[in-house]
Write a protein that holds these residues in place. Structure first.
Motif: not given
Length: 307
Positions: A36-42, A56-63, A88-93
């Motif tokens: 999973v390619i993860r990223d988190s931002k403030e 073909g990538k799996n992403y998880s991003h949070e802001q 597949f992508s999950t986004i949490k904001t």
């Protein structure tokens, strides 16, 4: 290497209805890459964030977006990929609007035709704070988007404007919830969209007047243009009330192009197919005009084939 993920209880409605309607919640199974390619931002200031997803990538991003007292910020997120890409992508904001502040969040989804995305937005408003969400959903294979806002502060406000197009075999599931707990709070939710082909779209919109929110006002409106007899549209507008001194309204307009509209277009040499394209673009651009970034609006126009 990929694995099969089974995700249940997505976009659950706060007020459950008959099970046979199959609208209380959503679920999905998706084959996703194990890495999973993860990223988190403030985020504490205005900015534009472009997220380009690879096939073909799996992403998880949070802001987490925070507007300090008295500040106004705009955050624009756009997700895109190659036209036929999948993944597949999950986004949490999370949005935190402190007293007398304003957050305008813009989300533009232009993913490839084989992407699955789960997008969750959660907001909290303090006294006299305001959250606005502008959301454009155009791409993807299966997309599940939820916007939930807590109006805790006195005279806090929540506005949302959403536009979408579903076609072919796309699945779009939308869940909007505005909880009023503060007094004299306001909600306005607008959804405009087009369903075509063999696509399926579900919209749940809930305004919940909880005990203590005296003087609160809420309104939700939906416009749906149905262009195919094989398309499926489900709408569940809901107003819940546990307080006496409140005002809540909702309305929905669903249907095909009317005879008067078609006559207007044809009298000007515009075919029915071209009229449908014009009306489809109009639904999206009516919401896109709220986006205060020219480059993002141009990307939407290009995706719609206007350039």
């Amino acid at each position: 290497m990929s694995k099969t993920l089974s995700i249940k209880n997505i976009n659950t409605s706060p007020a459950l209805t008959w099970n046979w309607l199959k609208m209380n919640r959503a679920s999905v199974e998706v084959d996703a890459d194990e890495s999973v390619i993860r990223d988190s931002k403030e985020i504490c200031g205005s900015q534009v964030i472009h997220l380009d997803f690879e096939d073909g990538k799996n992403y998880s991003h949070e802001q987490t977006v925070t507007a300090e007292e008295g500040k106004e910020i705009t955050v624009i997120l756009d997700y895109s990929s190659l036209p036929e890409a999948g993944g597949f992508s999950t986004i949490k904001t999370k949005l935190i609007a402190k007293p007398y502040s304003k957050i305008h969040l813009v989300k533009v989804q232009l993913l490839g035709s084989n992407f699955v995305q789960i997008d969750e937005t959660y907001g909290e408003c303090d006294d006299n704070a305001r959250i606005e969400v502008t959301q454009i959903e155009l791409g993807g294979s299966k997309v599940f988007a939820q916007v939930k806002n807590e109006l805790k502060g006195y005279k806090s406000k929540f506005n949302s404007s959403t536009a979408y197009i579903t076609k072919d075999n796309q699945v779009l599931d939308l869940n909007y919830v505005s909880n009023h707990t503060g007094a004299a709070t306001e909600t306005k939710m607008i959804v405009k969209g087009v369903v075509d082909g063999k696509s399926s779209k579900t919209y749940r919109g809930t305004i919940d007047f909880k005990n203590g929110c005296a003087g609160a006002v809420g309104d939700e409106q939906e416009e749906v243009l149905i262009l195919s007899p094989a398309a499926v549209n489900k709408s569940l507008p809901t107003i819940l009330c546990d307080e006496e001194d409140v005002s809540g309204t909702h309305g929905a307009t669903l249907g095909r192009l009317g005879n008067e509209e078609l006559f207007y277009f044809q009298s000007r040499g515009i075919s029915e197919k071209e009229a449908e394209k014009i009306m489809t673009r109009a639904k999206v651009m009516a919401v896109a005009q709220n986006i205060p970034d020219e480059q993002t609006v141009e990307k939407i126009k290009k995706y719609l084939g206007e350039e």
